[in-house]
Design a protein around this motif. Structure first.
Motif, PDB file in Angstrom:
ATOM      1  N   MET A  68      -7.642 -11.243  76.761  1.00 21.49           N
ATOM      2  CA  MET A  68      -7.117 -11.935  75.592  1.00 21.49           C
ATOM      3  C   MET A  68      -7.793 -11.446  74.319  1.00 21.49           C
ATOM      4  SD  MET A  68      -4.575 -13.749  76.316  1.00 21.49           S
ATOM      5  CE  MET A  68      -4.468 -14.345  74.616  1.00 21.49           C
ATOM      6  N   LYS A  69      -9.037 -11.050  74.405  1.00 16.74           N
ATOM      7  CA  LYS A  69      -9.712 -10.455  73.243  1.00 16.74           C
ATOM      8  C   LYS A  69      -8.966  -9.212  72.786  1.00 16.74           C
ATOM      9  CE  LYS A  69     -14.053  -8.262  71.845  1.00 16.74           C
ATOM     10  NZ  LYS A  69     -15.431  -7.846  72.279  1.00 16.74           N
ATOM     11  N   GLU A  70      -8.518  -8.395  73.733  1.00 13.67           N
ATOM     12  CA  GLU A  70      -7.790  -7.176  73.383  1.00 13.67           C
ATOM     13  C   GLU A  70      -6.369  -7.491  72.917  1.00 13.67           C
ATOM     14  OE1 GLU A  70      -9.615  -4.832  72.941  1.00 13.67           O
ATOM     15  OE2 GLU A  70     -11.313  -5.461  74.151  1.00 13.67           O
ATOM     16  N   VAL A  71      -5.756  -8.545  73.465  1.00 13.60           N
ATOM     17  CA  VAL A  71      -4.436  -8.968  72.989  1.00 13.60           C
ATOM     18  C   VAL A  71      -4.516  -9.331  71.512  1.00 13.60           C
ATOM     19  CG1 VAL A  71      -2.711 -10.814  73.113  1.00 13.60           C
ATOM     20  CG2 VAL A  71      -3.519  -9.720  75.210  1.00 13.60           C
ATOM     21  N   ARG A  72      -5.521 -10.107  71.144  1.00 14.55           N
ATOM     22  CA  ARG A  72      -5.680 -10.505  69.743  1.00 14.55           C
ATOM     23  C   ARG A  72      -5.973  -9.297  68.861  1.00 14.55           C
ATOM     24  NH1 ARG A  72      -9.383 -14.095  72.376  1.00 14.55           N
ATOM     25  NH2 ARG A  72      -8.271 -15.967  73.116  1.00 14.55           N
ATOM     26  N   ASN A  73      -6.703  -8.346  69.403  1.00 17.20           N
ATOM     27  CA  ASN A  73      -7.018  -7.122  68.660  1.00 17.20           C
ATOM     28  C   ASN A  73      -5.741  -6.331  68.378  1.00 17.20           C
ATOM     29  OD1 ASN A  73      -8.284  -4.934  67.490  1.00 17.20           O
ATOM     30  ND2 ASN A  73      -9.608  -4.494  69.229  1.00 17.20           N
ATOM     31  N   ILE A  74      -4.921  -6.170  69.401  1.00 14.82           N
ATOM     32  CA  ILE A  74      -3.654  -5.457  69.227  1.00 14.82           C
ATOM     33  C   ILE A  74      -2.768  -6.201  68.234  1.00 14.82           C
ATOM     34  CG2 ILE A  74      -1.494  -4.747  70.357  1.00 14.82           C
ATOM     35  CD1 ILE A  74      -3.172  -4.277  72.912  1.00 14.82           C
ATOM     36  N   GLU A  75      -2.674  -7.519  68.367  1.00  9.89           N
ATOM     37  CA  GLU A  75      -1.827  -8.308  67.471  1.00  9.89           C
ATOM     38  C   GLU A  75      -2.277  -8.162  66.022  1.00  9.89           C
ATOM     39  OE1 GLU A  75       1.321 -10.950  66.478  1.00  9.89           O
ATOM     40  OE2 GLU A  75       0.871  -9.874  68.335  1.00  9.89           O
ATOM     41  N   ALA A  76      -3.586  -8.121  65.788  1.00 11.22           N
ATOM     42  CA  ALA A  76      -4.095  -7.945  64.426  1.00 11.22           C
ATOM     43  C   ALA A  76      -3.685  -6.586  63.861  1.00 11.22           C
ATOM     44  CB  ALA A  76      -5.611  -8.089  64.420  1.00 11.22           C
ATOM     45  N   HIS A  77      -3.743  -5.553  64.690  1.00 12.56           N
ATOM     46  CA  HIS A  77      -3.316  -4.224  64.238  1.00 12.56           C
ATOM     47  C   HIS A  77      -1.808  -4.141  64.039  1.00 12.56           C
ATOM     48  CE1 HIS A  77      -7.353  -2.856  65.436  1.00 12.56           C
ATOM     49  NE2 HIS A  77      -7.115  -1.784  64.705  1.00 12.56           N
ATOM     50  N   MET A  78      -1.070  -5.016  64.715  1.00 14.21           N
ATOM     51  CA  MET A  78       0.390  -4.991  64.626  1.00 14.21           C
ATOM     52  C   MET A  78       0.925  -5.647  63.351  1.00 14.21           C
ATOM     53  SD  MET A  78       2.060  -3.466  67.072  1.00 14.21           S
ATOM     54  CE  MET A  78       3.666  -4.264  66.965  1.00 14.21           C
ATOM     55  N   GLN A  79       0.102  -6.341  62.608  1.00 11.62           N
ATOM     56  CA  GLN A  79       0.606  -7.091  61.458  1.00 11.62           C
ATOM     57  C   GLN A  79       1.355  -6.230  60.429  1.00 11.62           C
ATOM     58  OE1 GLN A  79      -2.620  -9.481  59.911  1.00 11.62           O
ATOM     59  NE2 GLN A  79      -2.487 -10.959  61.581  1.00 11.62           N
ATOM     60  N   PRO A  80       0.883  -5.020  60.094  1.00  5.19           N
ATOM     61  CA  PRO A  80       1.679  -4.189  59.176  1.00  5.19           C
ATOM     62  C   PRO A  80       3.060  -3.859  59.728  1.00  5.19           C
ATOM     63  CG  PRO A  80      -0.576  -3.387  59.291  1.00  5.19           C
ATOM     64  CD  PRO A  80      -0.434  -4.416  60.382  1.00  5.19           C
ATOM     65  N   VAL A  81       3.162  -3.662  61.039  1.00  2.00           N
ATOM     66  CA  VAL A  81       4.453  -3.372  61.661  1.00  2.00           C
ATOM     67  C   VAL A  81       5.372  -4.587  61.570  1.00  2.00           C
ATOM     68  CG1 VAL A  81       5.595  -2.910  63.877  1.00  2.00           C
ATOM     69  CG2 VAL A  81       3.565  -1.611  63.222  1.00  2.00           C
ATOM     70  N   ILE A  82       4.839  -5.755  61.855  1.00  2.00           N
ATOM     71  CA  ILE A  82       5.633  -6.985  61.765  1.00  2.00           C
ATOM     72  C   ILE A  82       6.092  -7.203  60.328  1.00  2.00           C
ATOM     73  CG2 ILE A  82       5.643  -9.467  62.149  1.00  2.00           C
ATOM     74  CD1 ILE A  82       5.452  -7.676  64.687  1.00  2.00           C
ATOM     75  N   ARG A  83       5.214  -6.923  59.378  1.00  2.00           N
ATOM     76  CA  ARG A  83       5.583  -7.067  57.966  1.00  2.00           C
ATOM     77  C   ARG A  83       6.728  -6.115  57.606  1.00  2.00           C
ATOM     78  NH1 ARG A  83       1.123  -5.729  55.999  1.00  2.00           N
ATOM     79  NH2 ARG A  83       0.151  -7.802  55.858  1.00  2.00           N
ATOM     80  N   GLU A  84       6.662  -4.888  58.096  1.00  4.29           N
ATOM     81  CA  GLU A  84       7.714  -3.907  57.826  1.00  4.29           C
ATOM     82  C   GLU A  84       9.051  -4.362  58.415  1.00  4.29           C
ATOM     83  OE1 GLU A  84       6.408  -0.042  59.177  1.00  4.29           O
ATOM     84  OE2 GLU A  84       4.435  -0.349  58.249  1.00  4.29           O
ATOM     85  N   LEU A  85       9.014  -4.869  59.641  1.00  4.93           N
ATOM     86  CA  LEU A  85      10.252  -5.327  60.280  1.00  4.93           C
ATOM     87  C   LEU A  85      10.831  -6.531  59.542  1.00  4.93           C
ATOM     88  CD1 LEU A  85       9.248  -5.007  64.054  1.00  4.93           C
ATOM     89  CD2 LEU A  85      10.892  -3.587  62.815  1.00  4.93           C
TER      90      LEU A  85
END
Length: 249
Positions: free
Chosen positions: A153-170
């Motif tokens: 879950m630590k790595e899930v949260r890490n990936i999700e944090a890095h994904m925020q620019p992608v979510i913003r773009e979408l």
């Protein structure tokens, strides 16, 4: 177990077809029943498949938001693999074309370095040991599997944090593409959001919560800004934050 259930916040709210939903429901059931029966080895396998599903949904979103970069990231793959990856009609189809460890390389497109990618992928190697007859039970007690789940879950949260620019773009793309009422597929804003943003992009509750904080005023100079704001307000109303739900109750 509570931390394992948190993963549901990072998985899609809706799926492209019923089989995908059924598959995720099966994994959740397998996790719960094996965990409660203290068959922790099998519970860990179910949780790992949920984790890898989360990764595949993230890669899918990267491909939607950044198709050019996604194509460039496939340099070094065989030509038939490149074409098949671009043509995948479901996030689950990525694993028909690639080894599980290879899928993590696409996370470099969101700024993850090699060390981080290695941390994300280490659970695949551990799962492979469990999935083969070794004569050893890796998870003998609740403490052991809870520690593993916490690490994942630590790595899930890490990936999700890095994904925020992608979510913003979408999200920005959706607001722009759906702003014109004459061009929208659905006249009801909630239907447009559900079908062409949440469903189309495999958005999770965590993704939607991030979008709710989107600075819509920053788009004030764009055409149809008022219509974009209407869409944004409709998203916030359609998917209220947990605190807002409790307050309303």
């Amino acid at each position: 177990m509570d931390e394992a259930l948190e993963l549901g916040e990072y998985l899609p709210q809706s799926f492209a077809n019923l089989n995908e939903q059924t598959y995720l429901d099966f994994l959740w059931s397998a996790l719960r029943t094996n965990y409660e029966a203290e068959r922790y080895e099998f519970a860990s396998l179910a949780f790992h498949l949920l984790y890898m599903s989360f990764v595949s949904f993230s890669i899918w979103q990267i491909r939607l938001a950044r198709p050019g970069q996604f194509a460039m990231a496939m340099v070094g793959f065989r030509s038939e693999e490149e074409g098949s990856l671009l043509d995948c009609e479901s996030p689950f189809k990525f694993y028909d074309r690639l080894k599980e460890s290879q899928i993590f390389r696409f996370l470099k497109l969101i700024g993850c370095n090699n060390e981080q990618v290695g941390e994300f992928a280490k659970f695949v190697r551990r799962r492979n040991k469990i999935a083969h007859p070794t004569g050893t039970v890796f998870f003998n007690d609740q403490a052991a599997i809870d520690e593993e789940i916490a690490s994942m879950m630590k790595e899930v949260r890490n990936i999700e944090a890095h994904m925020q620019p992608v979510i913003r773009e979408l999200y920005h793309r959706f607001l722009r593409d759906s702003a014109d009422p004459e061009e929208r597929e659905y006249t009801v804003l909630g239907d447009e959001i559900t079908a062409n943003f949440v469903h189309k992009n495999y958005m999770s509750a965590a993704d939607i919560a991030f979008c709710q904080g989107f600075d819509i005023d920053a788009l004030s100079g764009e055409p149809l800004h008022d219509a974009m704001k209407d869409l944004h307000d409709a998203l916030v109303a359609l998917y209220p934050a947990e605190g807002d739900v409790e307050e309303a109750a």
